[in-house]
Design a protein around this motif. Structure first.
Motif, short mmCIF file in Angstrom:
data_model
loop_
_atom_site.label_atom_id
_atom_site.label_comp_id
_atom_site.label_asym_id
_atom_site.label_seq_id
_atom_site.Cartn_x
_atom_site.Cartn_y
_atom_site.Cartn_z
N VAL A 1 0.86 -1.18 0.00
CA VAL A 1 0.00 0.00 0.00
C VAL A 1 0.89 1.23 0.00
N LEU A 2 0.70 2.09 -1.00
CA LEU A 2 1.44 3.34 -1.12
C LEU A 2 0.47 4.50 -1.01
N ASP A 3 0.95 5.64 -0.51
CA ASP A 3 0.08 6.82 -0.53
C ASP A 3 0.20 7.47 -1.90
N THR A 4 -0.55 8.54 -2.12
CA THR A 4 -0.57 9.18 -3.43
C THR A 4 0.75 9.87 -3.77
N GLY A 5 1.64 10.00 -2.80
CA GLY A 5 2.98 10.54 -3.04
C GLY A 5 4.01 9.46 -3.31
N GLY A 6 3.59 8.19 -3.29
CA GLY A 6 4.51 7.10 -3.56
C GLY A 6 5.20 6.53 -2.33
N ASN A 7 4.85 7.00 -1.14
CA ASN A 7 5.45 6.49 0.10
C ASN A 7 4.79 5.18 0.50
N VAL A 8 5.61 4.19 0.87
CA VAL A 8 5.08 2.90 1.30
C VAL A 8 4.46 3.06 2.68
N LEU A 9 3.19 2.64 2.81
CA LEU A 9 2.48 2.71 4.08
C LEU A 9 2.45 1.36 4.78
N GLY A 10 2.51 0.27 4.01
CA GLY A 10 2.46 -1.06 4.59
C GLY A 10 1.98 -2.06 3.57
N ARG A 11 1.49 -3.21 4.08
CA ARG A 11 0.95 -4.27 3.24
C ARG A 11 -0.44 -4.65 3.73
#
Length: 169
Positions: free
Chosen positions: A105-115
């Motif tokens: 799961v990535l945010d709209t900025g491309g940062n990984v948030l988790g799985r």
């Protein structure tokens, strides 16, 4: 993607003649009887299911080789899986839960948030249970087009626009 999808579970025995209480996870609950055979999670057991009638929260069903209450009760808790190629094709905006589990799961900025750890539904719609990366605890993210605009199964990722306060700054 898994070769098998969980389509139901045995909730216990029903009556004294070897029938079981069966929960169906299919969009059309009666469709569980269309899949033959069904398999245990590890694939070592095969089950042929015949629905007998509707009961509270599911069906009563006969399973080949089960002829008494004791045999039926031993099956309690078994999750039933169907071969993926027996399942209907889904529209582009629908997904099997099994295909979402494990996606990044990535945010709209491309940062990984988790799985995606799991997909839950407590009656008000699907929730993605997200774990790892920047999270101290798992969080539940509503699985709506507004919050999850992109699901890229081929790329193994989900793009999310989570509400404020779910993820640490």
């Amino acid at each position: 993607m898994s070769d098998r999808i969980c389509v139901g579970a045995i909730a216990g025995s029903y009556g004294v003649k070897g029938e079981v209480r069966l929960k169906s996870f299919c969009a059309d609950p009666e469709a569980i009887a269309d899949f033959d055979p069904l398999f245990s999670e590890d694939g070592t057991q095969r089950y042929s299911v015949t629905l007998t009638h509707v009961v509270k929260n599911g069906f009563s069903a006969k399973i080949n080789g089960v002829s008494n209450k004791e045999q039926a009760e031993k099956l309690r808790g078994i999750r039933l899986f169907a071969d993926r190629d027996q399942l209907p094709e889904l529209p582009d905006d629908e997904f099997y839960h099994a295909d979402l589990i494990g996606l990044t799961v990535l945010d709209t900025g491309g940062n990984v948030l988790g799985r995606v750890k799991n997909v839950q539904n407590y009656g008000a719609g699907d929730l993605l249970e997200i774990e790892g990366s920047v999270l101290e605890n798992t969080v539940l993210l509503p699985f709506t087009k507004e919050i999850v605009p992109t699901v890229d199964l081929a790329g193994g990722r989900i793009i999310a626009d989570p509400p404020e306060g779910i993820y640490p700054e």
